[in-house]
Design a protein around this motif. Structure first.
Motif, PDB file in Angstrom:
ATOM      1  N   ILE A   7       1.008  -1.480  -0.154  1.00 61.39           N
ATOM      2  CA  ILE A   7       0.001   0.276  -0.093  1.00 61.39           C
ATOM      3  C   ILE A   7       0.514   1.161  -0.022  1.00 61.39           C
ATOM      4  O   ILE A   7       0.892   1.916  -0.669  1.00 61.39           O
ATOM      5  N   ALA A   8       1.853   1.090   0.473  1.00 64.45           N
ATOM      6  CA  ALA A   8       2.877   2.791   0.823  1.00 64.45           C
ATOM      7  C   ALA A   8       3.188   2.524  -0.595  1.00 64.45           C
ATOM      8  O   ALA A   8       3.880   3.708  -0.840  1.00 64.45           O
ATOM      9  N   ALA A   9       3.753   1.633  -1.027  1.00 61.59           N
ATOM     10  CA  ALA A   9       4.671   1.594  -2.761  1.00 61.59           C
ATOM     11  C   ALA A   9       4.330   1.810  -3.448  1.00 61.59           C
ATOM     12  O   ALA A   9       4.610   2.063  -4.673  1.00 61.59           O
ATOM     13  N   LEU A  10       2.788   1.917  -3.321  1.00 63.06           N
ATOM     14  CA  LEU A  10       1.957   1.286  -5.156  1.00 63.06           C
ATOM     15  C   LEU A  10       2.001   2.410  -5.243  1.00 63.06           C
ATOM     16  O   LEU A  10       2.071   2.827  -6.982  1.00 63.06           O
ATOM     17  N   PRO A  11       1.435   4.473  -5.122  1.00 59.15           N
ATOM     18  CA  PRO A  11       1.803   5.267  -6.021  1.00 59.15           C
ATOM     19  C   PRO A  11       3.167   4.740  -6.480  1.00 59.15           C
ATOM     20  O   PRO A  11       4.146   5.049  -7.552  1.00 59.15           O
ATOM     21  N   LEU A  12       4.749   4.728  -6.130  1.00 62.43           N
ATOM     22  CA  LEU A  12       5.247   4.555  -6.513  1.00 62.43           C
ATOM     23  C   LEU A  12       5.474   3.527  -7.732  1.00 62.43           C
ATOM     24  O   LEU A  12       6.495   4.207  -8.785  1.00 62.43           O
ATOM     25  N   ILE A  13       5.203   2.583  -7.123  1.00 64.85           N
ATOM     26  CA  ILE A  13       5.157   0.561  -8.450  1.00 64.85           C
ATOM     27  C   ILE A  13       3.700   1.558  -9.433  1.00 64.85           C
ATOM     28  O   ILE A  13       4.708   1.689 -10.861  1.00 64.85           O
ATOM     29  N   ILE A  14       3.143   2.523  -9.479  1.00 62.75           N
ATOM     30  CA  ILE A  14       2.315   2.323  -9.981  1.00 62.75           C
ATOM     31  C   ILE A  14       2.887   3.569 -11.390  1.00 62.75           C
ATOM     32  O   ILE A  14       2.894   3.572 -12.902  1.00 62.75           O
ATOM     33  N   LEU A  15       3.698   5.065 -10.801  1.00 59.62           N
ATOM     34  CA  LEU A  15       4.369   5.450 -12.265  1.00 59.62           C
ATOM     35  C   LEU A  15       5.591   5.091 -12.506  1.00 59.62           C
ATOM     36  O   LEU A  15       6.103   5.348 -14.062  1.00 59.62           O
ATOM     37  N   ALA A  16       6.335   4.477 -11.970  1.00 59.85           N
ATOM     38  CA  ALA A  16       8.349   3.758 -12.260  1.00 59.85           C
ATOM     39  C   ALA A  16       6.664   2.661 -13.610  1.00 59.85           C
ATOM     40  O   ALA A  16       7.625   2.155 -14.731  1.00 59.85           O
ATOM     41  N   GLY A  17       6.049   1.025 -13.347  1.00 63.48           N
ATOM     42  CA  GLY A  17       5.532   0.887 -13.720  1.00 63.48           C
ATOM     43  C   GLY A  17       4.999   1.119 -15.742  1.00 63.48           C
ATOM     44  O   GLY A  17       5.663   0.978 -16.297  1.00 63.48           O
ATOM     45  N   THR A  18       4.084   2.496 -14.998  1.00 59.90           N
ATOM     46  CA  THR A  18       3.851   3.061 -16.091  1.00 59.90           C
ATOM     47  C   THR A  18       4.902   4.118 -17.331  1.00 59.90           C
ATOM     48  O   THR A  18       4.812   3.318 -18.484  1.00 59.90           O
TER      49      THR A  18
END
Length: 480
Positions: A7-18
Motif C-alpha cells: 500500500i505504501a509503495a503503490l504510487p511508486l510502483i504505478i509511476l515506475a510501471g507506467t
C-alpha cells in the motif's frame, strides 16, 4: 513484501510501471503518436488517487523502516503527480512540433517522479540518495532532449557536471552523519539516536547535506546552473524541473532535519538555523535583483526560481511544524504558477527558438488576448499580490518565520517580494500597454489542451486565493 508495504509503495510502483510500459510501447510503435502522453496522464492520475486515499490513514513505516507512509509523504506524492499531468498536457503539441520522441520524454518524466516519491517518502538516507539520483539522472537527459540544438546539449552537460559535484557533498554529508549517529535511519527518535553522538561531526554532515539540497533547489550561491539549464532545456522541461524537483528536495530536507532531536545537536541547531536563514535571505534578494536585469523570459523565470527557493527556505529555517506546512502549501501553489508560466512561454515560442525575448511580448493582448489574460493572472500570483494564491502561500511562510523569532527574515522576504513585483508587472505592462516592437507577430501554437491545462491552473490560483481556508484546512487534515 507485506500488505502495508504494498500500500505504501503503490504510487511508486504505478509511476515506475507506467514508465516501463511506455518504453515497451514506444519500442514496438511503428508511427509516432500521442498515446504515451495519454498513458502518462492516466498513470499519474491513478497514482495520485492511491496517494490521496492514504493521506488520512495511520502513519506507518514500511519495508522495515525504509519508507514512510504518512499524510506528509502522500501529499507531496500528489503534488508530483499533478506536475506530471500538467507537464504532459502542455507538452502535447510542443514535442511533436520539435520532432522529439514522445515516448522517451514521457518515460523520463515518470522515472523522475519515481525518484521524487522516494525523496518525499524515504525513511533512510540511502533511500533518499537513490531517489535524488534517480530524479537527477532523468533531469540530465530531459535537459538535453533537443539533441540537434547546441543550447540543449550545453544545458545537459552543465547540469550533469555540477550535479555530480553536488552529489559528492551529499554523500560525504551522509557519511559524516552515519559516523556521528551510527545509523542512516531518519525515523524520528530512532533507538540508536539515544547514543552519544559527536556534535561537531553531526553538524558538519548536516551542513554538507544542506549544500547538496541547495544545489537541487537552485538556492544562492548554488544556483549558477539554473539560468543556462532552464534556457537551454525544452521549455516544458524547465517548468517541470523548477517546480517538482524543488518540492521533492524540500520534502526530503524537512524529513532529515525533523528526524534529529534538537538536544542531539546541542548548540548546532541554532547554527543550522542561521545557515539556512542566510541562504534564504541571499536567495530572495539576489534572485529578484538579478531577475530585473534579464531580457529573456526563461532566464528571468530561472532567477525568479532562485528567489522562490529562498521563500521556501523560510519554512526550513523556522524548524517548526508551521514551517513544514507552509512549505507544503507554497510548493503546491508554486507548481501551479511556474508550470503554467512555462506552458505559456512554450506556446509562444517559435520553432526557430525565437520569441523568448521579453520585448516579444509587447502588444500580445491585442493579438492573443486569452494568452495575455492567463499570463497576467500567473504573473500577479508569482508577485504575491492578493487575492491570488501566491500571496497566501508567502503569508504562511512569513508567519512561520515570525513565530520562530526571525522577524528580520520575514521583513527581507517582504522587501524582496516588492522588488520582484517590478519584473512581473513589467510583463503585464508590455502585453497591454506597449505596441509590438517587431513586425512579425508573436503567434501562439493553437493547442486547446494546453489552454485548458493553463486555464485550470489559473482558475485554481484564483479559487485558492479567494478561499485560502481550503489550503489551511487541507494542511490541518493531511498533517494532523
Amino acid at each position: 513484501m507485506t500488505h502495508s508495504d504494498l500500500i505504501a509503495a503503490l504510487p511508486l510502483i504505478i509511476l515506475a510501471g507506467t514508465g516501463l510500459i511506455i518504453l515497451l510501447w514506444d519500442a514496438f510503435e511503428k508511427t509516432p503518436s500521442r498515446t504515451p502522453l495519454y498513458l502518462t496522464v492516466v498513470g499519474a492520475v491513478i497514482a495520485a488517487l492511491f496517494a490521496g486515499m492514504n493521506m488520512s490513514s495511520v502513519s506507518t513505516i514500511a519495508f522495515g523502516g525504509l519508507f514512510f507512509n504518512t499524510g506528509f509523504s502522500n501529499f507531496f506524492t500528489v503534488i508530483f503527480c499533478a506536475s506530471i499531468i500538467l507537464t504532459a498536457l502542455l507538452a502535447e503539441r510542443y514535442l511533436l512540433e520539435e520532432e522529439v520522441l514522445v515516448g522517451e520524454f514521457c518515460a523520463l518524466l515518470l522515472f523522475a517522479a519515481t525518484g521524487m516519491v522516494m525523496l518525499g517518502s524515504g525513511a533512510d538516507l540511502i533511500v533518499t540518495f537513490l531517489g535524488l539520483e534517480t530524479m537527477s539522472i532523468s533531469f540530465y537527459v530531459l535537459a538535453g532532449l533537443f539533441r540537434k540544438k547546441t543550447e540543449s546539449n550545453e544545458a545537459a552537460l552543465k547540469y550533469f557536471l555540477l550535479g555530480a559535484f553536488a552529489t559528492g557533498f551529499f554523500l560525504y554529508g551522509i557519511a559524516l552523519i552515519y559516523g556521528s549517529l551510527g545509523t542512516l535511519s531518519i525515523v524520528p527518535y530512532h533507538p540508536i539516536l539515544n547514543a552519544q553522538p559527536s556534535p561537531s561531526l553531526l553538524l558538519l554532515g548536516l551542513i554538507l547535506l544542506i549544500v547538496g539540497f541547495s544545489f537541487k533547489v537552485a538556492a544562492f550561491p548554488f544556483h549558477q546552473w539554473a539560468p543556462d539549464v532552464y534556457e537551454g532545456a525544452p521549455t516544458v522541461v524547465s517548468g517541470y524541473m523548477s517546480t517538482a524537483g524543488k518540492a521533492a528536495a524540500f520534502s526530503a530536507l524537512i524529513l532529515v532535519l525533523s528526524s534529529i532531536p534538537s538536544n542531539l545537536l546541542s548548540n548546532g541547531a541554532g547554527k543550522i538555523q542561521i545557515i539556512i536563514a542566510g541562504l534564504a535571505a541571499c536567495s530572495m534578494l539576489y534572485g529578484n535583483i538579478v531577475a530585473i536585469a534579464q531580457t529573456k523570459i526563461k532566464r528571468m523565470l530561472a532567477y525568479s526560481s532562485t528567489a522562490h527557493a529562498g521563500y521556501l527556505l523560510l519554512g526550513i529555517a523556522a524548524l517548526s511544524s508551521i514551517g513544514a506546512t507552509g512549505i507544503a502549501i507554497y510548493a503546491a501553489v508554486y507548481l501551479l504558477m511556474q508550470i503554467a508560466a512555462f506552458g505559456i512561454v512554450a506556446m509562444l515560442e517559435k520553432e526557430t527558438g525565437t520569441g523568448l525575448e521579453l520585448n516579444d511580448y509587447a502588444g500580445l493582448a491585442k493579438k492573443r488576448p486569452w494568452a495575455a489574460f492567463l499570463m497576467s493572472i500567473i504573473m500577479l500570483s508569482l508577485a504575491g499580490i492578493p487575492p491570488f494564491a501566491g500571496f497566501f502561500g508567502k503569508y504562511y511562510l512569513f508567519l512561520a518565520a515570525i513565530n520562530s523569532g526571525m522577524t528580520w527574515l520575514a521583513i527581507i522576504g517582504v522587501i524582496s517580494s516588492i522588488i520582484a513585483s517590478y519584473f512581473y508587472l513589467r510583463i503585464i505592462v508590455l502585453m497591454y500597454f506597449r505596441e509590438p516592437i517587431h513586425k512579425e507577430a508573436l503567434v501562439t501554437k493553437e493547442n486547446n489542451v494546453s489552454y485548458i491545462a493553463i486555464g485550470l491552473a489559473s482558475a485554481a490560483l484564483i479559487v485558492l486565493g479567494l478561499m485560502p481556508g481550503l489550503l489551511t484546512d487541507a494542511a490541518g487534515y493531511f498533517f494532523k
